[in-house]
Design an enzyme around this catalytic site. Structure first.
Site, mmCIF file in Angstrom:
data_model
loop_
_atom_site.group_PDB
_atom_site.id
_atom_site.type_symbol
_atom_site.label_atom_id
_atom_site.label_comp_id
_atom_site.label_asym_id
_atom_site.label_seq_id
_atom_site.Cartn_x
_atom_site.Cartn_y
_atom_site.Cartn_z
ATOM 1 N N ASP A 54 -5.492 -1.519 9.025
ATOM 2 C CA ASP A 54 -6.674 -0.457 9.434
ATOM 3 C C ASP A 54 -7.785 -0.573 8.566
ATOM 4 O OD1 ASP A 54 -5.615 0.668 6.984
ATOM 5 O OD2 ASP A 54 -4.665 2.074 8.228
ATOM 6 N N ASP B 83 -2.055 -2.218 5.170
ATOM 7 C CA ASP B 83 -2.027 -1.588 6.749
ATOM 8 C C ASP B 83 -3.107 -2.357 7.457
ATOM 9 O OD1 ASP B 83 0.150 -0.102 5.905
ATOM 10 O OD2 ASP B 83 -1.023 1.869 5.788
ATOM 11 N N ASP C 287 -8.506 1.517 5.891
ATOM 12 C CA ASP C 287 -8.194 1.615 4.435
ATOM 13 C C ASP C 287 -7.608 0.312 4.146
ATOM 14 O OD1 ASP C 287 -9.430 4.329 4.332
ATOM 15 O OD2 ASP C 287 -7.549 5.273 5.141
ATOM 16 N N GLU D 76 0.917 -1.125 -0.053
ATOM 17 C CA GLU D 76 0.015 -0.043 0.072
ATOM 18 C C GLU D 76 0.881 1.177 0.020
ATOM 19 O OE1 GLU D 76 -3.198 2.140 3.087
ATOM 20 O OE2 GLU D 76 -2.739 -0.068 3.336
#
Length: 236
Positions: free
Chosen positions: A220, A218, A222, A128
């Site tokens: 999270d 990641d 997103d 990412e």
């Protein structure tokens, strides 16, 4: 070659083409009703002659090699050199084929490719962003691990297939899904990195440039969204 450990020393497999390279053989054969491959008569295809010629040449050549071992070693060395040259050329072609999709399609240089040219044992890490890509490049094994940073969230390639399947319009569904995928530069980047042709009807896993594809995003919201979008793309 086997008795003298020449093959083990050079770690190469000899093919018929290696033996025939630079070889000239002159045969004089008298045959009733010969059969040729074409009107030009450049190749004799009479099957009954082949066995006779192969048997005689094999016997006489074996005897001659036994009586002239020094010449036989020179010929073997030449054959092994031809095999080594063929092997090097093959690896170069594979490397060009592997890199060709990247260079000819104008793929951005953000793909950090691995050194191994074959698919077996290689891994592609899809990460990412450029920041994560930099860290992944530092920690990877350059020999077999490649890193491809993606910019932000890729296009959602999901296409509702229910209406198409119910109406028997499967080809129309494929066209719509394909046009949606290739409208995104990031998707095209990913397709080219994988070495695939988006217009191909069937995808053979043997055509993939990497043995494994690893999604590294990641931990999270997103990151989960990007992971879901990538899985949707691979599913399509």
């Amino acid at each position: 070659a086997t008795e003298n450990n020449l093959l083990k020393k050079n770690k190469v497999a000899i093919s018929g083409e290696d033996i025939k390279e630079g070889l000239t053989c002159v045969l004089s054969i008298k045959l009733p009703d010969p059969k040729f491959s074409s009107q030009t008569k450049d190749k004799l295809v009479s099957s009954e002659v082949r066995t006779i010629v192969e048997t005689i040449i094999n016997q006489k050549l074996s005897i001659w090699f036994d009586q002239n071992s020094s010449v036989a070693k020179i010929i073997l060395t030449k054959i092994i050199q031809a095999a080594l040259a063929r092997d090097v050329a093959k690896k170069a072609r594979e490397n060009v084929r592997r890199k060709g999709a990247l260079e000819l399609t104008g793929l951005p240089g953000k793909l950090a490719d691995c050194q191994i040219s074959k698919q077996e044992g290689t891994e592609l890490f899809i990460v990412e962003g450029d920041s994560a890509g930099g860290s992944a490049k530092q920690g990877r094994n350059r020999e077999n691990q490649a890193v491809l940073p993606l910019r932000g969230k890729i296009l959602n390639t999901y296409v509702d297939s229910n209406g198409f399947k119910n109406n028997g319009k499967n080809n129309e569904f494929k066209t719509k899904a394909l046009s949606k995928m290739i409208s995104s530069n990031e998707i095209l980047t990913l397709i080219n990195a994988l070495g695939l042709d988006p217009k191909s009807e069937e995808i053979d896993l043997k055509d993939l440039r990497y043995g494994k594809i690893i999604i590294m995003t990641d931990a999270d919201v997103d990151g989960s969204h990007i992971r879901a979008l990538l899985l949707t793309f691979f599913n399509n």
